[in-house]
Design a protein around this motif. Structure first.
Motif, PDB file in Angstrom:
ATOM      1  N   GLY A   1       0.788  -1.226   0.000  1.00  0.00           N
ATOM      2  CA  GLY A   1       0.000   0.000   0.000  1.00  0.00           C
ATOM      3  C   GLY A   1       0.819   1.273   0.000  1.00  0.00           C
ATOM      4  N   ILE A   2       2.150   1.177   0.031  1.00  0.00           N
ATOM      5  CA  ILE A   2       2.971   2.388   0.148  1.00  0.00           C
ATOM      6  C   ILE A   2       4.019   2.537  -0.950  1.00  0.00           C
ATOM      7  N   CYS A   3       4.314   1.465  -1.707  1.00  0.00           N
ATOM      8  CA  CYS A   3       5.302   1.595  -2.785  1.00  0.00           C
ATOM      9  C   CYS A   3       4.697   2.397  -3.937  1.00  0.00           C
ATOM     10  N   ASP A   4       5.547   2.883  -4.846  1.00  0.00           N
ATOM     11  CA  ASP A   4       5.056   3.706  -5.960  1.00  0.00           C
ATOM     12  C   ASP A   4       4.006   2.974  -6.780  1.00  0.00           C
ATOM     13  N   SER A   5       4.232   1.662  -7.003  1.00  0.00           N
ATOM     14  CA  SER A   5       3.293   0.896  -7.807  1.00  0.00           C
ATOM     15  C   SER A   5       1.927   0.808  -7.127  1.00  0.00           C
ATOM     16  N   CYS A   6       1.917   0.552  -5.818  1.00  0.00           N
ATOM     17  CA  CYS A   6       0.643   0.515  -5.089  1.00  0.00           C
ATOM     18  C   CYS A   6      -0.070   1.862  -5.160  1.00  0.00           C
ATOM     19  N   LYS A   7       0.677   2.946  -4.996  1.00  0.00           N
ATOM     20  CA  LYS A   7       0.073   4.278  -5.010  1.00  0.00           C
ATOM     21  C   LYS A   7      -0.542   4.606  -6.367  1.00  0.00           C
ATOM     22  N   ARG A   8      -0.033   4.000  -7.416  1.00  0.00           N
ATOM     23  CA  ARG A   8      -0.575   4.214  -8.758  1.00  0.00           C
ATOM     24  C   ARG A   8      -1.679   3.209  -9.093  1.00  0.00           C
ATOM     25  N   GLY A   9      -2.032   2.366  -8.121  1.00  0.00           N
ATOM     26  CA  GLY A   9      -3.098   1.394  -8.342  1.00  0.00           C
ATOM     27  C   GLY A   9      -2.646   0.169  -9.111  1.00  0.00           C
ATOM     28  N   ARG A  10      -1.342  -0.051  -9.160  1.00  0.00           N
ATOM     29  CA  ARG A  10      -0.799  -1.199  -9.873  1.00  0.00           C
ATOM     30  C   ARG A  10      -0.340  -2.258  -8.881  1.00  0.00           C
ATOM     31  N   GLY A  11       0.204  -3.371  -9.421  1.00  0.00           N
ATOM     32  CA  GLY A  11       0.644  -4.452  -8.556  1.00  0.00           C
ATOM     33  C   GLY A  11       1.794  -4.033  -7.664  1.00  0.00           C
ATOM     34  N   CYS A  12       1.815  -4.577  -6.450  1.00  0.00           N
ATOM     35  CA  CYS A  12       2.847  -4.241  -5.476  1.00  0.00           C
ATOM     36  C   CYS A  12       4.206  -4.765  -5.933  1.00  0.00           C
ATOM     37  N   THR A  13       5.237  -3.960  -5.749  1.00  0.00           N
ATOM     38  CA  THR A  13       6.598  -4.369  -6.106  1.00  0.00           C
ATOM     39  C   THR A  13       7.463  -4.614  -4.875  1.00  0.00           C
TER      40      THR A  13
END
Length: 348
Positions: free
Chosen positions: A94-106
């Motif tokens: 919920g805090i990585c850039d990908s999560c913030k953009r609504g994409r899969g967690c990295t």
């Protein structure tokens, strides 16, 4: 009754699954204790059991197609309560850039890539109880059986692929492969207003597709390209979804779609890796789109849950009649790995 331990299935080496027990992790304020009721065996899981995905590592407490009932919730959880039927989405940070953009967690410290303090990989989905982040659980219609509700994850992957494929109402879509994922793709594409033609080699899978009301094409009894051209008045399909991965299928797909602006979604993976041979000028002049897809985002899980909860996609025909208890998980993997099977469900 206070629950202190969890029993879970684990792959220890190629061809061997067993049941172990460990202390149940403490539930945090944003977490939920779930009594897991069913976990369906995904292709990824049984491929590792077969020794085709050894790189995932051991011991692997695998599984991700699971559903159950909420037992208790943390003090900060407001949208779930004991007794709710839920299915498991991906565990994200919920805090990585990908999560913030609504994409899969990295974030590799979260979800299936995480290694637990006691040395296990995986999400412990073949377990009688589990503690999950509330954000990874989505409410399901209690009229669905646990095995049906557990289809939320694979259907979410289908939703992601169809979004990338940009299917539109009245388009003709060819789905190659009438296995579990092929027929999920076919149902979802039909729900989006497409004309769907299903191609398959195995007669019993063709029969299931017919019973679902699809146009079917027996690839062993005809030339698939010629048949698609006949069914589309020589135009070809607007899009093809490859729910099986094979070099021959990859090559045929180039001719199944219309000559200009055709789209091909590579949905399935296989080991050893299939090949595809195409001149880049062909992609250029035909304006072909070769599209890859994998996994799903949270919005895809929500859409998949809606499809199941509203009965738009029916998954009961995609569940094998033989269901296995956790104590018989080894036999469950053996059946799941048998060619031609739909989903095998482990009841927890």
């Amino acid at each position: 009754m206070e629950i202190k331990t969890m029993r879970f299935g684990v792959l220890t080496e190629k061809g061997h699954a067993e049941v172990r027990e460990r202390p149940l992790p403490e539930m945090g304020p944003d977490e939920v204790l779930v009594k897991q009721e069913a976990c369906n065996i995904c292709t990824t899981d049984y491929q590792q059991w077969l020794g085709q995905r050894e790189g995932r590592g051991y011991p692997m407490a695998s599984g991700h197609e699971s559903a159950g009932t909420v037992v208790a919730v943390g003090e900060k959880v407001l949208d779930l309560k004991p007794g709710d039927r839920v299915a498991l989405a991906y565990v994200t940070c919920g805090i990585c850039d990908s999560c913030k953009r609504g994409r899969g967690c990295t974030n590799n410290e979260i979800g299936p890539k995480k290694i637990s303090p006691d040395g296990y990989r995986g999400m412990f989905a073949y377990a009688d109880y589990a503690v999950r982040p509330a954000r990874a659980l989505i409410k399901m219609n209690p009229s669905l059986s646990p095995s049906e509700a557990a289809f939320m994850e694979p259907l979410a992957a289908v939703v992601k692929g169809l979004d990338k494929l940009r299917v539109k109402p009245l388009e003709t879509v060819v789905v190659v492969g009438a296995g579990t994922m092929g027929l999920l793709n076919a149902q979802a594409a039909r729900a989006m207003g497409c004309r769907v033609i299903v191609s398959e080699l195995m007669e019993h899978k063709l029969q299931v597709a017919r019973e679902m009301g699809f146009e079917v094409m027996d690839g062993s009894a005809c030339d698939p390209v010629q048949e698609i051209m006949r069914l589309t008045d020589g135009k070809g399909a607007d899009a093809a979804i490859l729910a099986v991965a094979a070099t021959k299928v990859n090559q045929q797909a180039l001719d199944l779609v219309k000559h200009v602006d055709g789209r091909i979604l590579f949905f399935g993976a296989a080991y050893p890796t299939p090949a595809i041979d195409i001149d880049s000028n062909v992609i250029h002049y035909r304006r072909l789109e070769l599209i890859g897809t994998f996994g799903a985002d949270l919005t895809d899980f929500c859409t998949a849950a809606d499809m199941l909860n509203q009965g738009v996609v029916q998954v009961a025909p995609l569940i094998e009649k033989n269901k296995y208890s956790l104590d018989h998980i080894q036999e469950a993997f053996a059946e799941a790995a048998t060619p031609g099977k739909f989903r095998v469900s482990v009841l927890l």
